[in-house]
Design a protein around this motif. Structure first.
Motif, PDB file in Angstrom:
ATOM      1  N   UNK A  11       0.872  -1.173   0.000  1.00 19.88           N
ATOM      2  CA  UNK A  11       0.000   0.000   0.000  1.00 19.88           C
ATOM      3  C   UNK A  11       0.913   1.229   0.000  1.00 19.88           C
ATOM      4  N   UNK A  12       0.667   2.167  -0.920  1.00 17.06           N
ATOM      5  CA  UNK A  12       1.618   3.268  -1.094  1.00 17.06           C
ATOM      6  C   UNK A  12       1.031   4.610  -0.675  1.00 17.06           C
ATOM      7  N   UNK A  13       1.789   5.359   0.089  1.00 14.66           N
ATOM      8  CA  UNK A  13       1.408   6.703   0.540  1.00 14.66           C
ATOM      9  C   UNK A  13       2.396   7.701  -0.059  1.00 14.66           C
ATOM     10  N   UNK A  29      10.301  -8.525  -5.211  1.00 17.67           N
ATOM     11  CA  UNK A  29       9.618  -9.609  -4.499  1.00 17.67           C
ATOM     12  C   UNK A  29       9.132 -10.698  -5.459  1.00 17.67           C
ATOM     13  N   UNK A  30       8.637 -10.284  -6.625  1.00 14.75           N
ATOM     14  CA  UNK A  30       8.180 -11.286  -7.608  1.00 14.75           C
ATOM     15  C   UNK A  30       9.380 -12.118  -8.066  1.00 14.75           C
ATOM     16  N   UNK A  31      10.478 -11.436  -8.316  1.00 21.22           N
ATOM     17  CA  UNK A  31      11.729 -12.107  -8.715  1.00 21.22           C
ATOM     18  C   UNK A  31      12.166 -13.134  -7.660  1.00 21.22           C
ATOM     19  N   UNK A  32      11.883 -12.837  -6.393  1.00 27.15           N
ATOM     20  CA  UNK A  32      12.319 -13.755  -5.333  1.00 27.15           C
ATOM     21  C   UNK A  32      11.304 -14.881  -5.111  1.00 27.15           C
ATOM     22  N   UNK A  33      10.284 -14.956  -5.964  1.00 31.53           N
ATOM     23  CA  UNK A  33       9.361 -16.093  -5.898  1.00 31.53           C
ATOM     24  C   UNK A  33       8.046 -15.805  -5.190  1.00 31.53           C
ATOM     25  N   UNK A  34       7.798 -14.547  -4.861  1.00 30.60           N
ATOM     26  CA  UNK A  34       6.541 -14.231  -4.180  1.00 30.60           C
ATOM     27  C   UNK A  34       5.474 -13.816  -5.199  1.00 30.60           C
ATOM     28  N   UNK A  35       4.240 -13.685  -4.702  1.00 29.40           N
ATOM     29  CA  UNK A  35       3.115 -13.380  -5.608  1.00 29.40           C
ATOM     30  C   UNK A  35       2.401 -12.126  -5.106  1.00 29.40           C
ATOM     31  N   UNK A  36       2.107 -11.197  -6.028  1.00 32.52           N
ATOM     32  CA  UNK A  36       1.422  -9.955  -5.634  1.00 32.52           C
ATOM     33  C   UNK A  36      -0.082 -10.195  -5.535  1.00 32.52           C
ATOM     34  N   UNK A  37      -0.730  -9.680  -4.467  1.00 26.92           N
ATOM     35  CA  UNK A  37      -2.194  -9.733  -4.376  1.00 26.92           C
ATOM     36  C   UNK A  37      -2.730  -8.312  -4.167  1.00 26.92           C
ATOM     37  N   UNK A  38      -4.052  -8.178  -4.344  1.00 31.68           N
ATOM     38  CA  UNK A  38      -4.642  -6.832  -4.402  1.00 31.68           C
ATOM     39  C   UNK A  38      -5.226  -6.317  -3.085  1.00 31.68           C
ATOM     40  N   UNK A  39      -5.277  -7.145  -2.040  1.00 31.23           N
ATOM     41  CA  UNK A  39      -5.788  -6.653  -0.749  1.00 31.23           C
ATOM     42  C   UNK A  39      -4.926  -7.173   0.397  1.00 31.23           C
ATOM     43  N   UNK A  40      -4.965  -6.440   1.508  1.00 31.93           N
ATOM     44  CA  UNK A  40      -4.218  -6.845   2.702  1.00 31.93           C
ATOM     45  C   UNK A  40      -4.763  -8.173   3.229  1.00 31.93           C
ATOM     46  N   UNK A  46       2.196  -7.758   4.414  1.00 29.64           N
ATOM     47  CA  UNK A  46       1.598  -6.465   4.075  1.00 29.64           C
ATOM     48  C   UNK A  46       2.657  -5.387   4.270  1.00 29.64           C
ATOM     49  N   UNK A  47       2.913  -4.621   3.209  1.00 30.22           N
ATOM     50  CA  UNK A  47       3.952  -3.595   3.275  1.00 30.22           C
ATOM     51  C   UNK A  47       3.331  -2.220   3.069  1.00 30.22           C
ATOM     52  N   UNK A  48       3.615  -1.290   3.969  1.00 22.67           N
ATOM     53  CA  UNK A  48       3.155   0.083   3.779  1.00 22.67           C
ATOM     54  C   UNK A  48       4.354   0.909   3.340  1.00 22.67           C
ATOM     55  N   UNK A  49       4.274   1.480   2.139  1.00 23.09           N
ATOM     56  CA  UNK A  49       5.357   2.345   1.661  1.00 23.09           C
ATOM     57  C   UNK A  49       4.987   3.779   2.058  1.00 23.09           C
ATOM     58  N   UNK A  77      -0.022 -15.276  11.363  1.00 24.38           N
ATOM     59  CA  UNK A  77       1.210 -15.479  10.587  1.00 24.38           C
ATOM     60  C   UNK A  77       1.536 -14.291   9.691  1.00 24.38           C
ATOM     61  N   UNK A  78       0.621 -13.330   9.640  1.00 21.54           N
ATOM     62  CA  UNK A  78       0.831 -12.198   8.729  1.00 21.54           C
ATOM     63  C   UNK A  78       2.040 -11.343   9.160  1.00 21.54           C
ATOM     64  N   UNK A  79       2.859 -10.958   8.175  1.00 21.39           N
ATOM     65  CA  UNK A  79       4.002 -10.081   8.440  1.00 21.39           C
ATOM     66  C   UNK A  79       3.629  -8.664   8.028  1.00 21.39           C
ATOM     67  N   UNK A  80       3.951  -7.680   8.878  1.00 25.95           N
ATOM     68  CA  UNK A  80       3.665  -6.283   8.518  1.00 25.95           C
ATOM     69  C   UNK A  80       4.978  -5.511   8.442  1.00 25.95           C
TER      70      UNK A  80
END
Ligand code: 5AD
Ligand code: SF4
Length: 457
Positions: A11-13, A29-40, A46-49, A77-80
């Motif tokens: 989420x970007x501010x 993150x995609x390069x490292x094997x993760x997958x982007x999703x559209x909601x928290x 969950x990353x806040x920029x 288990x969620x990481x913030x």
């Protein structure tokens, strides 16, 4: 261990630079094997920029962190993580007192994210807020997951060395450094191949761009040649060293937009001195006259701060009169918000009472809205080339796009599509939007050659 790919949500501010950074984080993150999703709710991470430019930007993030605490109760288990400009400021606070946040990463440390996320899996908190003298993420191709496919941002430099006395950016984003020319032009070429029609070149202070022999004017020259049908914008330049040759280049090239964002901050020389802005009111106004005389039809926008340290009634009036004199087409107007570590915080007093700041800001905004309405009403009857971006906010029967001069225009969709250039006749206006009637699909080359023919007749 999770069986599915780790899912992340960003989420970007804040400013456009932050949005561009989020696209770099996406890519890493995609390069490292993760997958982007559209909601928290769907995410494991969950990353806040974040943005730290004013207190209210930070409050928004703190409120969102509180909300996420609720979500974490149902998904332990969620990481913030907190990324971006607040990272440096809050690292201790967040790690010690805020149990919710597991990860704090500053703007120059995004390459380390996969690594830091692994540390968290071992049950540790992870922090990297080191600033760099070199990092430009030049080799990383941003992944644009949430754009409109028509307009994109490309960052050309990072950091800021200006040290305006009110501004926290040099402390959150570090020293100025320019991204290699080849890497910028490569990204522009790729965007053009993918069908993008407009690119905004981003930096905290673009006119100090310098890579080898290439300065900002040269870079704009190269950028405009990537695809003559792809428009180029830029933000933000500094009034102290705006290059005149760039003005001539903008005047010559149809795809360099006739729009310049040129932050004034204030309208009196005494205030500009306290702000450590190295120009006077007269120099600023001279620059504006030069810009308007070299580029006919140029539109200008600005940033203004109300109620900075020691602001007198006269200084406030000077800001108001400067804005009347220039007649900006758009302005971003703020009440001064003291930031730790800045010169103003260390050496000056934030002594304009809150209500005075608010009332001056209201006067500034009201005046600006009146100027914008008056200017926009003058557009009725004019024909503009509009780049369609997407459906309008109000209706799927209407499209919205921008003129070369960066004004938002709404008009009936008919057969037109996002990504088309359309010549549009303006039929009505508000202070923020023009309303128009589409005439026909066109191109930059066609539209501007006709315009020159009309002028020469
Ligand atoms: N308070 C209010 N506005 C600020 N800006 C930068 N720092 C502050 C502050 N401490 C504004 C300036 C800048 C824009 C990005 O934000 O006008 O140009
Ligand atoms: Fe802040 Fe000045 Fe840098 Fe802009 S140029 S980010 S106002 S220090």
């Amino acid at each position: 261990m999770t069986e599915h790919k780790t899912r992340f949500y960003i989420e970007t501010y804040g400013c456009q630079m932050n949005f561009a950074d989020s696209e770099i984080v996406n890519s890493i993150l995609i390069e490292s094997g993760m997958e982007a999703v559209q909601t928290a709710e769907q995410a494991d991470v969950v990353l806040l920029n974040t943005c730290a430019i004013r207190d209210n930007a930070e409050s928004k993030v703190w409120n969102r962190l509180k909300e996420l605490r609720g979500l974490k109760k149902t998904n332990k288990a969620m990481t913030v993580g907190v990324l971006g400009c607040m990272a440096e400021r809050i690292k201790e606070k967040v790690i010690e007192r805020e149990h919710l946040v597991d990860l704090v990463v500053g703007p120059d440390a995004y390459r380390d994210l996969p690594n830091l996320l692994e540390q968290i899996e071992d049950g540790r908190k992870a922090v990297n807020v080191l600033l760099s003298l070199e990092e430009t993420y030049a080799d990383i191709t941003p992944v644009r997951t949430s754009g409109n496919g028509v307009t994109a941002f490309v960052s050309i430099m990072r950091g800021c060395d200006n040290m305006c006395s009110f501004c926290v950016v040099p402390f959150t984003r570090g020293r100025e450094r320019s991204r290699p020319v080849e890497s910028i032009l490569g990204e522009l070429k790729q965007l053009s191949d993918e069908g993008y029609k407009e690119v905004t070149l981003l930096g905290q202070n673009v006119n100090s761009y310098k890579f080898g022999e290439t300065d900002f004017t040269r870079l704009m020259d190269f950028a405009s040649q990537v695809n003559p049908e792809m428009r180029i914008r830029f933000t933000s330049p500094h009034p102290k060293d705006f290059p005149t040759p760039l003005l001539h280049l903008i005047a010559e090239r149809p795809n360099l937009c006739n729009f310049i964002h040129i932050p004034a901050q204030a309208g009196s020389t005494t205030m500009l001195e306290r702000m450590r802005r190295p120009y006077t009111r007269e120099q600023y106004l001279n620059l504006i006259s030069e810009m308007k005389s070299i580029i006919p039809g140029l539109a200008l926008s600005t940033d203004i701060i109300a109620g900075f340290c020691g602001e007198t009634e006269q200084e406030h009036e000077d800001t108001m009169s400067l804005m009347r004199e220039v007649e900006f087409e758009l302005a971003y107007m703020f009440a001064y918000s003291e930031r730790e570590r800045t010169l103003a915080h260390r050496k000056m007093e934030d002594d304009v009472p809150e209500q005075v700041k608010k009332s001056r800001l209201t006067q500034i905004i009201d005046q600006q809205m009146a100027i914008q309405l008056e200017n926009n009403l003058k557009e009725i009857g004019a024909t503009h080339i509009v780049l369609n971006e997407s459906d309008s906010k109000r209706s799927t029967e209407q499209l919205s796009g921008r003129t070369d001069t960066n004004k938002m225009v709404v008009f009936d969709k008919q057969e037109y599509r996002p990504g088309d250039y359309v010549s549009v006749e303006i039929t009505d206006a508000t202070s923020a939007t023009l309303i128009g009637k589409p005439i026909k699909k066109t191109s930059l080359t066609e539209f501007f050659s006709q315009e020159i023919n009309i002028q020469n007749r």
